[in-house]
Write a protein that holds these residues in place. Structure first.
Motif, PDB file in Angstrom:
ATOM      1  N   TYR A  42       0.862  -1.181   0.000  1.00 53.54           N
ATOM      2  CA  TYR A  42       0.000   0.000   0.000  1.00 53.54           C
ATOM      3  C   TYR A  42       0.901   1.234   0.000  1.00 53.54           C
ATOM      4  O   TYR A  42       1.723   1.420   0.917  1.00 53.54           O
ATOM      5  CB  TYR A  42      -0.865   0.049   1.251  1.00 53.54           C
ATOM      6  CG  TYR A  42      -1.720  -1.174   1.509  1.00 53.54           C
ATOM      7  CD1 TYR A  42      -3.091  -1.160   1.256  1.00 53.54           C
ATOM      8  CD2 TYR A  42      -1.164  -2.339   2.057  1.00 53.54           C
ATOM      9  CE1 TYR A  42      -3.878  -2.272   1.523  1.00 53.54           C
ATOM     10  CE2 TYR A  42      -1.942  -3.447   2.325  1.00 53.54           C
ATOM     11  CZ  TYR A  42      -3.295  -3.410   2.049  1.00 53.54           C
ATOM     12  OH  TYR A  42      -4.078  -4.510   2.325  1.00 53.54           O
ATOM     13  N   THR A  43       0.739   2.078  -0.996  1.00 51.03           N
ATOM     14  CA  THR A  43       1.488   3.331  -1.042  1.00 51.03           C
ATOM     15  C   THR A  43       0.506   4.477  -0.925  1.00 51.03           C
ATOM     16  O   THR A  43      -0.363   4.667  -1.790  1.00 51.03           O
ATOM     17  CB  THR A  43       2.292   3.444  -2.342  1.00 51.03           C
ATOM     18  OG1 THR A  43       3.200   2.335  -2.428  1.00 51.03           O
ATOM     19  CG2 THR A  43       3.070   4.752  -2.376  1.00 51.03           C
ATOM     20  N   TRP A  44       0.629   5.232   0.186  1.00 50.36           N
ATOM     21  CA  TRP A  44      -0.294   6.334   0.467  1.00 50.36           C
ATOM     22  C   TRP A  44       0.395   7.668   0.196  1.00 50.36           C
ATOM     23  O   TRP A  44       1.508   7.911   0.656  1.00 50.36           O
ATOM     24  CB  TRP A  44      -0.728   6.310   1.929  1.00 50.36           C
ATOM     25  CG  TRP A  44      -1.582   5.123   2.313  1.00 50.36           C
ATOM     26  CD1 TRP A  44      -1.169   3.970   2.908  1.00 50.36           C
ATOM     27  CD2 TRP A  44      -2.988   5.022   2.136  1.00 50.36           C
ATOM     28  NE1 TRP A  44      -2.228   3.135   3.120  1.00 50.36           N
ATOM     29  CE2 TRP A  44      -3.376   3.751   2.661  1.00 50.36           C
ATOM     30  CE3 TRP A  44      -3.976   5.855   1.604  1.00 50.36           C
ATOM     31  CZ2 TRP A  44      -4.695   3.305   2.656  1.00 50.36           C
ATOM     32  CZ3 TRP A  44      -5.282   5.415   1.604  1.00 50.36           C
ATOM     33  CH2 TRP A  44      -5.636   4.158   2.121  1.00 50.36           C
ATOM     34  N   THR A  45      -0.287   8.494  -0.598  1.00 45.92           N
ATOM     35  CA  THR A  45       0.197   9.851  -0.836  1.00 45.92           C
ATOM     36  C   THR A  45      -0.970  10.811  -0.703  1.00 45.92           C
ATOM     37  O   THR A  45      -2.139  10.399  -0.620  1.00 45.92           O
ATOM     38  CB  THR A  45       0.817   9.988  -2.240  1.00 45.92           C
ATOM     39  OG1 THR A  45      -0.168   9.612  -3.210  1.00 45.92           O
ATOM     40  CG2 THR A  45       2.053   9.107  -2.385  1.00 45.92           C
ATOM     41  N   ALA A  46      -0.682  12.086  -0.692  1.00 48.52           N
ATOM     42  CA  ALA A  46      -1.715  13.114  -0.654  1.00 48.52           C
ATOM     43  C   ALA A  46      -1.537  14.038  -1.841  1.00 48.52           C
ATOM     44  O   ALA A  46      -0.419  14.441  -2.159  1.00 48.52           O
ATOM     45  CB  ALA A  46      -1.636  13.917   0.646  1.00 48.52           C
ATOM     46  N   GLU A  47      -2.650  14.344  -2.530  1.00 50.94           N
ATOM     47  CA  GLU A  47      -2.608  15.204  -3.713  1.00 50.94           C
ATOM     48  C   GLU A  47      -3.779  16.169  -3.655  1.00 50.94           C
ATOM     49  O   GLU A  47      -4.942  15.744  -3.753  1.00 50.94           O
ATOM     50  CB  GLU A  47      -2.687  14.378  -5.005  1.00 50.94           C
ATOM     51  CG  GLU A  47      -1.531  13.436  -5.221  1.00 50.94           C
ATOM     52  CD  GLU A  47      -1.687  12.628  -6.501  1.00 50.94           C
ATOM     53  OE1 GLU A  47      -2.697  12.837  -7.210  1.00 50.94           O
ATOM     54  OE2 GLU A  47      -0.822  11.789  -6.788  1.00 50.94           O
ATOM     55  N   ASP A  48      -3.505  17.446  -3.500  1.00 52.45           N
ATOM     56  CA  ASP A  48      -4.536  18.483  -3.533  1.00 52.45           C
ATOM     57  C   ASP A  48      -5.739  18.136  -2.674  1.00 52.45           C
ATOM     58  O   ASP A  48      -6.889  18.176  -3.108  1.00 52.45           O
ATOM     59  CB  ASP A  48      -4.996  18.736  -4.974  1.00 52.45           C
ATOM     60  CG  ASP A  48      -3.919  19.419  -5.794  1.00 52.45           C
ATOM     61  OD1 ASP A  48      -2.997  20.000  -5.193  1.00 52.45           O
ATOM     62  OD2 ASP A  48      -4.011  19.366  -7.028  1.00 52.45           O
ATOM     63  N   GLY A  49      -5.495  17.721  -1.440  1.00 49.04           N
ATOM     64  CA  GLY A  49      -6.571  17.458  -0.507  1.00 49.04           C
ATOM     65  C   GLY A  49      -7.160  16.072  -0.586  1.00 49.04           C
ATOM     66  O   GLY A  49      -8.083  15.752   0.166  1.00 49.04           O
ATOM     67  N   ALA A  50      -6.678  15.219  -1.473  1.00 49.06           N
ATOM     68  CA  ALA A  50      -7.183  13.862  -1.581  1.00 49.06           C
ATOM     69  C   ALA A  50      -6.117  12.884  -1.099  1.00 49.06           C
ATOM     70  O   ALA A  50      -4.926  13.048  -1.377  1.00 49.06           O
ATOM     71  CB  ALA A  50      -7.561  13.541  -3.013  1.00 49.06           C
ATOM     72  N   LEU A  51      -6.551  11.892  -0.365  1.00 51.63           N
ATOM     73  CA  LEU A  51      -5.660  10.824   0.067  1.00 51.63           C
ATOM     74  C   LEU A  51      -5.679   9.747  -1.002  1.00 51.63           C
ATOM     75  O   LEU A  51      -6.744   9.209  -1.337  1.00 51.63           O
ATOM     76  CB  LEU A  51      -6.127  10.263   1.403  1.00 51.63           C
ATOM     77  CG  LEU A  51      -5.251   9.171   2.021  1.00 51.63           C
ATOM     78  CD1 LEU A  51      -3.895   9.737   2.440  1.00 51.63           C
ATOM     79  CD2 LEU A  51      -5.957   8.532   3.214  1.00 51.63           C
ATOM     80  N   VAL A  52      -4.504   9.405  -1.548  1.00 51.52           N
ATOM     81  CA  VAL A  52      -4.423   8.511  -2.693  1.00 51.52           C
ATOM     82  C   VAL A  52      -3.767   7.204  -2.269  1.00 51.52           C
ATOM     83  O   VAL A  52      -2.693   7.204  -1.649  1.00 51.52           O
ATOM     84  CB  VAL A  52      -3.636   9.155  -3.845  1.00 51.52           C
ATOM     85  CG1 VAL A  52      -3.539   8.189  -5.026  1.00 51.52           C
ATOM     86  CG2 VAL A  52      -4.298  10.463  -4.267  1.00 51.52           C
ATOM     87  N   LEU A  53      -4.417   6.114  -2.614  1.00 48.98           N
ATOM     88  CA  LEU A  53      -3.879   4.785  -2.367  1.00 48.98           C
ATOM     89  C   LEU A  53      -3.490   4.151  -3.694  1.00 48.98           C
ATOM     90  O   LEU A  53      -4.299   4.070  -4.620  1.00 48.98           O
ATOM     91  CB  LEU A  53      -4.925   3.897  -1.679  1.00 48.98           C
ATOM     92  CG  LEU A  53      -4.599   2.392  -1.629  1.00 48.98           C
ATOM     93  CD1 LEU A  53      -3.352   2.128  -0.791  1.00 48.98           C
ATOM     94  CD2 LEU A  53      -5.791   1.598  -1.091  1.00 48.98           C
ATOM     95  N   ALA A  54      -2.250   3.671  -3.763  1.00 50.87           N
ATOM     96  CA  ALA A  54      -1.810   2.833  -4.877  1.00 50.87           C
ATOM     97  C   ALA A  54      -1.490   1.468  -4.285  1.00 50.87           C
ATOM     98  O   ALA A  54      -0.574   1.341  -3.453  1.00 50.87           O
ATOM     99  CB  ALA A  54      -0.586   3.421  -5.560  1.00 50.87           C
TER     100      ALA A  54
END
Length: 942
Positions: A770-782
């Protein structure tokens, strides 16, 4: 030998004849009868006397089944007989119902009169005013008795009937349904004129598709009669052949009927005549000179409250639903239906395979030892059943094939039935599936043949028979699937793939989905529709009786919605030059009865709408049309939808009813803008031990975590198919996967969590990162998933599961909908923006199982607060309970919503559905075979 164990069809019964509408006086004997149930058949027949006191008896409605009124209980078996197989004998413990009716007879019945029973299960013995009348077997066939001299016009009369649950006839009626007993169809007294009675009529209404001419002969044996068809100016004598230069033919698409009167000096009979010709010619089944493709269903007679006692309203509703879902044919599995049903098929337009009341499937587990189909002692009984069906139903234009019965092995008596039917009615081909030599029939019929085998048959490359002559004969026959696509639970899958084969190969002329309706019996006390075993039966086949396209209350299942799309008689798609292609797949009618409306939606929001001018496109023709001029410029994903709807009311649906639809993409979604990354911990909280997300902003969450389990479908279980996946999945432990965190680390602006997910007692597993990042207010899971060691079976699903607070109740999504869809059952799901309460996303299959997946979802919102966006399309399921609770439930009321959480699955994919509950499994292209895979989702608060 006891009379109910005789192999004969009875005694004292009048010769079989057509079901007729006459002006002769009739008296319905339906109503409330006195009733007594005994556990054995050898109780005294003292109740037949006129003066017998039945005041202490119970009262039972006629028609009905006594088990549905508290006398004994229903029992369901598919194949096995619920009594020892010792033909023609039945156990001493033989529930026996005694009926009494006191009624007055008008003076019009002085003289000749006929007592008619439309259906009694399984053996009846009759007395009138204390005098013995006769015995009849053949539960779903009429029996008539001459009773005129026994009646007492102007005073009370007493009709006494004894009905045995088990009889020799029960060996011929093992038809995959509830065992239910009693007088379940109408009882009528019919006055007969002393002279000039019209006891029978046989209509021969032929049609010449080349000239458009009709030819009519109406045989009226036993009396002089005049035949009139006012609309055609016909006045003729019975037995006289009349040629009409031009008639309108009957077909399921245009069910044109002409009113006819057959009159003698003392009786008038009214008929509705359809001119049509059915032949097997040039290796094809043809109606009116055209190859027909049968878009069919198998229909048992069933009502969840009254069993096989079905009202006219229910019959009409069935046909209306069939027509509304593009069904054009019905097989009356596995017995002749109530005669009113066939009149409605004539009127509303359905092709019918009329099937004899014969099935001996319970001899199959015994390797067909002593099977009545091949025992000469049973010949009279079997031929009698064929005779009674043909004679009763011979005047219906909707009946295009006679069927000898179902799943009764092979043998000489089937040949005798076929020979009698051919002699009596050479105008209809014969059908029977269970003898693949096709020795006695005119069409090659199979059930549950795989797509691969159907393709081979279509190419003429099927496995040969040992007999070269029979093999060559069979290869010249048209091919039908009398049963396919077992509609049990969630499914069937692969419908569109079968349809493609029917359209590719002229020889393959369609088939009949098994089956029309779930046979769940309404249990108001327990709040569910009961299936086998719910009544304490010691021998039963569980929910295998729930295998229909309709739920018991006649709500269409997702399978029926998919079937409607597969069977569409109009194809709407992309044209060759960027326009529209409209294909008329009707066989006989143009498209002037349809209106074509269109609308454009940008990311599911309406933009513009209009109407296309298609006109009277002839049957079989194709039109290329330009796209509407009104298409506006758009900046987001945009689709054009075209709907073909009824222009005016039809007898089976109102104007505006959708017959077909198609979609074309107008504009693709724009490329995703580059977003600014930030610290995921600024948006969310994670469990410091496992790395599992626990909160997004102020919203508590559980998960997401890798999930591969689904509550097995009936088709996953593979009860009678070649592939039993659910037992394999459970044995592998997919229903009890455990998670181990390998590492959790910050890598730049990302949180990376590595895990291994695996079952106990096994060394196979899945490595999930699980790779978690944040982009412009959204939490993104890859999410990246790779197999650890070799997996030699497909997964049920692959994705993540998480929980959100139950207050996030409403769901909106942009993707395919509005109904559930799976890889091999998704043709009916169109691209759009949809919304639903969570409860309405659940499909209440009688046995709870995987359901409710929405496919190709671009984004979804939960409760108007949480947005989930796929960085590629994903599959979405939202439930008020877990998959484990769904799998454990036996009936819908067992499912209790979680008071705190909604459970959400966002999947890369799911395994297809197939039809392995009784048929082929999932086609290779719809299998979820494990390989390195990934999923990308963005979570944000609204």
């Amino acid at each position: 030998m006891r009379y109910y164990e005789e192999r004969s069809p009875g005694e004292g019964v009048r010769p079989a004849r057509a079901f007729l509408r006459s002006d002769a006086p009739t008296l319905s004997l339906n109503g409330t009868w006195a009733f007594r149930l005994s556990e054995r058949a050898d109780v005294p027949a003292d109740f037949v006397d006129r003066d017998y006191d039945d005041s202490g008896w119970d009262r039972l409605p006629v028609p009905s089944h006594w088990q549905l009124h508290g006398y004994g209980a229903p029992a369901y078996t598919n194949v096995n007989y619920p009594f020892p197989v010792d033909p023609p004998f039945v156990p001493d413990e033989n529930p026996t119902g005694d009926y009494r009716l006191r009624f007055e007879v008008p003076d019009a019945f002085a003289g000749d009169a006929v007592l008619r029973f439309e259906g009694v299960d399984s053996c009846l013995r009759v007395w009138v005013n204390g005098d013995y009348v006769g015995v009849s077997l053949g539960s779903r066939l009429p029996a008539e008795f001459d009773v005129g001299p026994l009646l007492r016009p102007g005073s009370d009369n007493v009709l006494a009937v004894r009905v045995h649950q088990w009889s020799s006839g029960s060996y011929l009626e093992d038809q995959d349904m509830w065992w239910l007993s009693g007088i379940f169809r109408d009882v009528t007294l019919v006055a007969r004129p002393p002279v000039g009675a019209i006891d029978d009529v046989f209509v021969h209404a032929d049609y010449d598709s080349v000239t458009g001419a009709g030819r009519l002969r109406v045989d009226v044996p036993g009396t002089d009669a005049r035949v009139t068809v006012p609309e055609l100016g016909i006045v003729a004598l019975g037995g006289e052949t009349v040629t009409i230069e031009r008639v309108e033919a009957w077909s399921a698409e245009i069910p044109r009927l002409y009113d006819c009167v057959v009159a003698s000096a003392s009786e008038h009979v009214t008929l509705r005549i359809g001119f049509r010709r059915v032949v097997v010619e040039d290796g094809l089944l043809q109606v009116n000179g055209h190859r027909v493709q049968l878009h069919g269903v198998n229909r048992h007679e069933f009502d969840p409250d009254t069993g096989r006692t079905v009202s006219e309203a229910v019959m009409r509703r069935d046909i209306e639903l069939m027509k509304a879902h593009n069904v054009n044919a019905v097989r009356t599995s596995h017995y002749p239906p109530h005669p009113r049903f066939l009149e409605l098929c004539d009127e509303l337009g359905l092709y019918v395979i009329d099937e004899c009341d014969l099935e001996t499937h319970g001899f199959f587990p015994l390797e067909w030892r002593r099977n009545p189909s091949d025992d000469p002692d049973w010949e009279h009984a079997l031929v009698d059943r064929m005779r009674r069906m043909v004679e009763r139903d011979k005047n219906h234009p909707s009946v295009i094939l006679w069927s000898l019965g179902n799943e009764s092995g092979s043998g000489r008596n089937l040949g005798a039935m076929a020979a009698w039917a051919r002699e009596r009615d050479p105008s209809r081909p014969l059908h029977y599936e269970h003898d693949w030599t096709c020795r006695d029939v005119d069409v090659y019929s199979r059930m549950y043949a795989s797509h691969e085998e159907v393709d081979a048959i279509g190419r003429g490359e099927e496995a040969p028979l040992d007999d070269p002559e029979l093999d060559a004969r069979r290869r010249r026959m048209p091919f039908l699937l009398c049963e396919y696509a077992h509609a049990m639970g969630n499914g069937p899958g692969g419908l569109a793939d079968y349809q493609a084969l029917f359209e590719r190969h002229p020889r393959c002329q369609g088939g009949f989905v098994w089956e029309w309706i779930d046979h769940g019996i309404r249990d108001t006390a327990r709040g569910f529709f009961a299936y086998g075993g719910d009544f304490g039966e010691p021998l039963h086949d569980g929910n295998f009786v729930a295998d229909g396209l309709l739920f018991p209350d006649r709500t269409p299942s997702p399978g029926l919605v998919e079937l409607k799309k597969v069977f569409e008689p109009v194809r709407i798609g992309a044209g060759t030059d960027g326009g529209l292609r409209i294909e008329n797949r009707f066989m006989f009618r143009d498209l002037s009865h349809l209106t074509f409306v269109w609308f454009v939606e940008e990311e599911g929001a309406p933009v513009v709408a209009g109407e296309l001018r298609v006109g009277a496109l002839p049957a079989g023709a194709v039109a290329e049309l330009p796209l509407p001029d009104e298409l506006p410029p758009v900046s987001r994903e945009t689709w054009l939808t075209v709907r073909a709807v009824l222009a005016v009311d039809a007898p089976w649906a109102p104007a505006g009813h959708e017959v077909a639809w198609g979609q074309l993409p107008v504009a693709a979604a724009p490329a995703r803008a580059v977003r600014r990354a930030s610290d995921p911990f600024a948006l969310a909280e994670f469990d410091p031990r496992t790395g599992v997300l626990t909160r997004l902003g102020s919203l508590p969450l559980i998960g997401p975590r890798l999930d591969v389990w689904r509550a097995p479908t009936d088709n996953d279980e593979g009860y009678h198919g070649p592939e039993q996946l659910a037992p394999l999945w459970r044995a592998a432990g997919l229903d009890r996967m455990r998670h181990r965190t390998i590492s959790m680390a910050r890598v730049g602006d990302a949180l990376v969590v590595r895990t291994r997910v695996a079952p106990a007692a096994s060394d196979i597993g899945l490595l999930a990162t699980y790779t978690w990042t944040a982009e412009d207010g959204a939490l993104v899971l890859a999410l990246a998933v790779v197999p650890d060691r070799s997996w030699d079976f497909p997964l049920p699903r692959l994705g993540v599961r998480f929980a959100v607070p139950s207050a996030l109740e409403g769901v909106e999504w942009f993707g395919r909908g509005p109904g559930e869809a799976y890889p091999d059952s998704r043709l009916a799901a169109r691209v759009g923006r949809f919304s639903s309460a969570v409860a309405d996303l659940q499909t209440p299959y009688l046995l709870p199982q995987e359901n409710g997946s929405r496919t190709e979802v671009r984004w979804a919102t939960l409760g108007g607060r949480l947005r989930i966006e796929g960085r590629a399309h994903f599959e979405l399921t939202v439930r008020p309970w877990t998959s484990e609770a769904l799998a454990a439930a036996r009936h819908p009321p067992d499912l209790v919503p979680d008071p705190d959480w909604l459970w959400v699955n966002a999947d890369v994919a799911q395994q297809g559905l197939g039809s392995a509950s009784c048929g082929p499994g999932v086609l290779p292209r719809y299998r979820l075979d494990l390989a390195a895979s990934g999923l990308a989702l963005a979570f944000s608060l609204i």
